[in-house]
Design an enzyme around this catalytic site. Structure first.
Site, PDB file in Angstrom:
ATOM      1  CE1 TYR A  31     -27.742 -53.163   4.351  1.00  0.00           C
ATOM      2  CE2 TYR A  31     -28.023 -50.796   4.519  1.00  0.00           C
ATOM      3  CZ  TYR A  31     -27.232 -51.892   4.253  1.00  0.00           C
ATOM      4  OH  TYR A  31     -25.932 -51.713   3.865  1.00  0.00           O
ATOM      5  CE  LYS A 146     -28.443 -50.801   0.968  1.00  0.00           C
ATOM      6  NZ  LYS A 146     -27.007 -50.713   1.205  1.00  0.00           N
ATOM      7  CD  GLU A 179     -19.752 -53.591  -3.190  1.00  0.00           C
ATOM      8  OE1 GLU A 179     -20.516 -52.702  -3.598  1.00  0.00           O
ATOM      9  OE2 GLU A 179     -20.144 -54.702  -2.796  1.00  0.00           O
ATOM     10  CG  LEU A 204     -25.735 -53.069  -3.179  1.00  0.00           C
ATOM     11  CD1 LEU A 204     -26.666 -54.233  -2.836  1.00  0.00           C
ATOM     12  CD2 LEU A 204     -25.833 -51.994  -2.132  1.00  0.00           C
TER      13      LEU A 204
HETATM   14  N1  PMP Z   1     -21.891 -51.097  -2.045  1.00  0.00           N
HETATM   15  C1  PMP Z   1     -22.139 -51.399  -0.762  1.00  0.00           C
HETATM   16  C2  PMP Z   1     -21.504 -52.600  -0.166  1.00  0.00           C
HETATM   17  C3  PMP Z   1     -22.997 -50.578  -0.009  1.00  0.00           C
HETATM   18  O1  PMP Z   1     -23.254 -50.877   1.273  1.00  0.00           O
HETATM   19  C4  PMP Z   1     -23.551 -49.419  -0.597  1.00  0.00           C
HETATM   20  C5  PMP Z   1     -24.422 -48.489   0.188  1.00  0.00           C
HETATM   21  N2  PMP Z   1     -25.527 -49.091   0.726  1.00  0.00           N
HETATM   22  C6  PMP Z   1     -23.266 -49.160  -1.935  1.00  0.00           C
HETATM   23  C7  PMP Z   1     -22.429 -50.029  -2.631  1.00  0.00           C
HETATM   24  C8  PMP Z   1     -23.849 -47.968  -2.638  1.00  0.00           C
HETATM   25  O2  PMP Z   1     -25.191 -48.206  -2.967  1.00  0.00           O
HETATM   26  P1  PMP Z   1     -26.224 -47.002  -3.100  1.00  0.00           P
HETATM   27  O3  PMP Z   1     -25.680 -46.088  -4.157  1.00  0.00           O
HETATM   28  O4  PMP Z   1     -27.482 -47.658  -3.543  1.00  0.00           O
HETATM   29  O5  PMP Z   1     -26.306 -46.350  -1.772  1.00  0.00           O
END
Ligand code: PMP
Length: 285
Positions: A31, A146, A179, A204
């Site tokens: 997603y 993701k 994270e 991620l």
């Molecule tokens: N880490 C994780 C585990 C996440 O779910 C997200 C948000 N989807 C992020 C980091 C931040 O990623 P982004 O800046 O692309 O939203």
């Protein structure tokens, strides 16, 4: 409300996928969440590039070209009259009789949902700063993909909610923060150096994280790509999270311990304002 489901725009209440969808049975899908600010997407290209990488890593077919996908997202947003909010898109390997190996000749399932979001709430959180708690990182070994396998993240976020915190910072077996449950984690040292992990399989690689890194570089800020411990975070000058829907939000307490003076700091405030400006210029993507 209207949702996009496999080539059709359908009323929200009737929008559904098959009971044997592999997203439902195996979390066999990926997603993205893209922010919509003043009628435009923020960092759309980055999200679509990461989406294709996630699909490729799992060998899920791309349902359509990147350009066609952008049209679907824009149309989903338009039909819901969302000018400020986000669009969620999910692609799974498709629906087939329940067997673990990949099915043959099955088309992927592709859905998209748009929702309204009040950016003023985010700005208020940014002005106040938010609390975070720590939580064991019990996720799998490919957090760089993701996937919709979000149960560990949901458990962590629920723990944060029950503590009155905004986010849960996930901690690995060695005591290092990986994270946030749905955001990337950063600290700012006493020497104004940004510290965030390298984008390995353990986290991620956030699209917002990449944009913030670029902005920080232009600002002449130093960045160290390394893990940091909970104790180091608690002793830091500032800390923050980044994500598509949070932008940049200062974390002012971790497990109840104040970070810095316990309020938002100047470096994070600057990064937020730079990111807000970036989001505004990219709103025509
Ligand atoms: N880490 C994780 C585990 C996440 O779910 C997200 C948000 N989807 C992020 C980091 C931040 O990623 P982004 O800046 O692309 O939203």
């Amino acid at each position: 409300r209207i949702a996009y489901v496999n080539g059709q725009y359908v009323p929200y209440a009737q929008a559904g996928v098959h009971v044997e969808d592999r997203g439902f049975q195996f979390a066999d899908g990926v997603y993205e969440v893209v922010a919509v600010k003043d009628g435009g997407f923020v960092d759309l290209e980055g999200h679509l590039v990461r989406l294709e990488r996630s699909l490729d890593e799992l060998r899920i077919d791309r349902p359509m070209s990147r350009a066609a996908l952008s049209v679907v997202l824009a149309e989903t947003v338009r039909r819901n009259r969302v000018r400020n909010g986000s669009v969620y898109l999910q692609i799974t390997r498709g629906a087939a009789r329940r067997e673990f190996p990949f099915p043959d000749g099955v088309a992927p399932t592709f859905v998209a949902i748009a929702r309204h979001l009040d950016w003023a709430k985010g700005a208020a959180n940014a002005a106040r700063g938010v609390a975070a708690i720590t939580h064991p990182d019990i996720r799998w070994g490919r957090c760089d993909i993701k996937t919709v396998g979000l149960l560990p993240a949901a458990l962590a976020k629920q723990a944060a909610k029950e503590s009155g915190a905004y986010e849960a910072w996930l901690v690995d077996d060695q005591g290092f923060v990986t994270e946030g449950s749905s955001s990337n984690a950063w600290i700012v040292t006493k020497d104004n150096v940004l510290v965030t992990r390298k984008p390995t399989h353990e986290i991620l690689s956030g699209i917002t994280r990449s944009a913030v890194l670029e902005l920080a570089k232009r600002e002449g800020l130093k960045v160290e790509f390394r893990p940091f411990t909970v104790a180091e975070a608690q002793a830091a000058k500032e800390a923050f999270v980044s994500s598509a829907t949070s932008f940049v939000i200062p974390v002012v307490t971790l497990d109840g311990k104040p970070i810095g003076n316990g309020g938002p700091g100047v470096v994070v405030a600057r990064l937020r304002s730079l990111y807000e400006a970036h989001a505004a210029t990219h709103s025509t993507d």
